[in-house]
Design a protein around this motif. Structure first.
Motif, mmCIF file in Angstrom:
data_model
loop_
_atom_site.group_PDB
_atom_site.id
_atom_site.type_symbol
_atom_site.label_atom_id
_atom_site.label_comp_id
_atom_site.label_asym_id
_atom_site.label_seq_id
_atom_site.Cartn_x
_atom_site.Cartn_y
_atom_site.Cartn_z
ATOM 1 N N UNK A 86 48.461 40.107 -23.267
ATOM 2 C CA UNK A 86 47.753 39.026 -23.926
ATOM 3 C C UNK A 86 48.925 38.038 -24.539
ATOM 4 N N UNK A 87 50.180 38.357 -24.814
ATOM 5 C CA UNK A 87 51.074 37.195 -25.055
ATOM 6 C C UNK A 87 51.289 36.230 -24.013
ATOM 7 N N UNK A 88 51.236 36.611 -22.884
ATOM 8 C CA UNK A 88 51.426 35.666 -21.904
ATOM 9 C C UNK A 88 50.322 34.860 -21.582
ATOM 10 N N UNK A 89 48.969 35.147 -22.087
ATOM 11 C CA UNK A 89 48.134 34.475 -21.917
ATOM 12 C C UNK A 89 48.176 33.112 -22.993
ATOM 13 N N UNK A 90 48.490 33.666 -24.183
ATOM 14 C CA UNK A 90 48.622 32.871 -25.523
ATOM 15 C C UNK A 90 49.826 31.813 -25.001
ATOM 16 N N UNK A 91 51.074 32.244 -24.554
ATOM 17 C CA UNK A 91 51.986 31.336 -24.186
ATOM 18 C C UNK A 91 51.758 30.312 -23.184
ATOM 19 N N UNK A 92 50.829 30.770 -22.089
ATOM 20 C CA UNK A 92 50.544 30.023 -21.124
ATOM 21 C C UNK A 92 49.677 29.055 -21.610
ATOM 22 N N UNK A 93 48.817 29.271 -22.467
ATOM 23 C CA UNK A 93 47.784 28.561 -22.932
ATOM 24 C C UNK A 93 48.484 27.395 -23.975
ATOM 25 N N UNK A 94 49.506 27.738 -24.729
ATOM 26 C CA UNK A 94 50.155 26.889 -25.594
ATOM 27 C C UNK A 94 50.860 26.075 -24.619
ATOM 28 N N UNK A 95 51.531 26.245 -23.656
ATOM 29 C CA UNK A 95 52.177 25.801 -22.463
ATOM 30 C C UNK A 95 51.478 24.505 -21.873
ATOM 31 N N UNK A 96 50.155 24.934 -21.659
ATOM 32 C CA UNK A 96 49.159 24.065 -21.094
ATOM 33 C C UNK A 96 48.901 23.023 -21.967
ATOM 34 N N UNK A 97 48.578 23.261 -23.315
ATOM 35 C CA UNK A 97 48.426 22.427 -24.278
ATOM 36 C C UNK A 97 49.250 21.445 -24.515
ATOM 37 N N UNK A 98 50.563 21.913 -24.405
ATOM 38 C CA UNK A 98 51.745 20.980 -24.742
ATOM 39 C C UNK A 98 51.702 19.917 -23.383
ATOM 40 N N UNK A 99 51.530 20.567 -22.158
ATOM 41 C CA UNK A 99 51.649 19.634 -20.953
ATOM 42 C C UNK A 99 50.394 18.631 -21.127
ATOM 43 N N UNK A 100 49.160 19.045 -21.449
ATOM 44 C CA UNK A 100 48.156 18.070 -21.517
ATOM 45 C C UNK A 100 48.282 17.001 -22.496
ATOM 46 N N UNK A 101 48.936 17.151 -23.575
ATOM 47 C CA UNK A 101 49.250 16.452 -24.719
ATOM 48 C C UNK A 101 50.394 15.407 -24.096
ATOM 49 N N UNK A 102 51.241 15.944 -23.308
ATOM 50 C CA UNK A 102 52.300 15.097 -22.800
ATOM 51 C C UNK A 102 51.824 13.884 -21.652
ATOM 52 N N UNK A 103 50.761 14.575 -20.951
ATOM 53 C CA UNK A 103 50.210 13.900 -19.983
ATOM 54 C C UNK A 103 49.399 12.805 -20.695
ATOM 55 N N UNK A 104 48.712 13.166 -21.630
ATOM 56 C CA UNK A 104 48.084 12.232 -22.417
ATOM 57 C C UNK A 104 48.867 10.845 -22.971
ATOM 58 N N UNK A 105 49.845 11.138 -23.370
ATOM 59 C CA UNK A 105 50.805 10.379 -23.834
ATOM 60 C C UNK A 105 51.363 9.573 -22.705
ATOM 61 N N UNK A 106 51.794 10.015 -21.605
ATOM 62 C CA UNK A 106 52.287 9.360 -20.508
ATOM 63 C C UNK A 106 51.012 8.256 -20.131
ATOM 64 N N UNK A 107 50.006 8.820 -19.982
ATOM 65 C CA UNK A 107 48.859 7.826 -19.418
ATOM 66 C C UNK A 107 48.334 6.688 -20.295
ATOM 67 N N UNK A 108 48.542 7.269 -21.707
ATOM 68 C CA UNK A 108 48.512 6.004 -22.687
ATOM 69 C C UNK A 108 49.407 5.058 -22.564
ATOM 70 N N UNK A 109 50.800 5.357 -22.266
ATOM 71 C CA UNK A 109 51.622 4.513 -22.074
ATOM 72 C C UNK A 109 51.503 3.571 -20.793
ATOM 73 N N UNK A 110 51.266 4.144 -19.663
ATOM 74 C CA UNK A 110 51.227 3.432 -18.760
ATOM 75 C C UNK A 110 49.811 2.390 -18.879
ATOM 76 N N UNK A 111 48.793 2.894 -19.411
ATOM 77 C CA UNK A 111 47.523 1.972 -19.627
ATOM 78 C C UNK A 111 47.992 0.832 -20.467
#
Length: 173
Positions: free
Chosen positions: A54-79
């Motif tokens: 279950x720790x793997x799922x939590x860590x993968x979810x945290x990593x995914x959330x960080x990736x999505x927030x990074x992606x949000x800032x990248x798209x915001x910067x480009x826009x």
């Protein structure tokens, strides 16, 4: 670095939102990932691993959330500021990451490595600076509205063909 030019083109020409772009890119990635997992035949083994760790799922979810927030800032910067601003930001981030690593972890660095870093990043920063200094050069190079036949060899061939049509007498039947 994310390839920002297609995103910038979508923002300008098709008036898409950053949320739409994120949705479609991430949905496509999810489909490819799920298809790969299905094709490998390891779906149940992967789900079993997740159930047993279950720790793997939590860590993968945290990593995914960080990736999505990074992606949000990248798209915001480009826009908001364009692909060139993203390129400049990513270059600066890379320089700072390398310098921080050398200082924080005490990695040794040779004179040749310093010269290599200076050379590579000077070229990257110059390319970014040139894009800001000469925005019209890029537009005239790519967005001049010229038709494919009016450029280079195609133009010469077209002119030759036009001349042949004009010079040839009509065929009597």
């Amino acid at each position: 670095q994310a390839e920002a030019a297609p995103q910038e083109k979508l923002f300008k020409e098709h008036k898409t939102s950053k949320y739409n772009q994120m949705l479609y890119v991430n949905s496509g990635s999810a489909v490819v990932s799920a298809g790969s997992l299905l094709a490998s035949g390891l779906v149940f083994q992967a789900l079993g691993f997740c159930a047993n760790h279950p720790d793997f799922v939590m860590h993968a979810g945290t990593l995914s959330a960080a990736a999505v927030s990074g992606q949000f800032f990248i798209y915001s910067l480009v826009k908001e500021y364009g692909a060139l601003a993203l390129a400049a930001t990513m270059n600066l981030r890379q320089v700072l990451s390398i310098l921080t690593s050398y200082m924080l972890y005490g990695h040794p660095i040779s004179v040749m490595q310093i010269l290599g870093l200076i050379l590579v990043f000077a070229a990257l920063f110059y390319k970014t600076y040139d894009g800001y200094a000469n925005p019209k050069a890029k537009e005239s190079k790519h967005g001049s509205g010229a038709q494919p036949q009016s450029v280079g060899k195609a133009a010469e061939t077209k002119e030759d063909a036009d001349r042949v049509e004009v010079e040839m007498p009509p065929v009597k039947r």
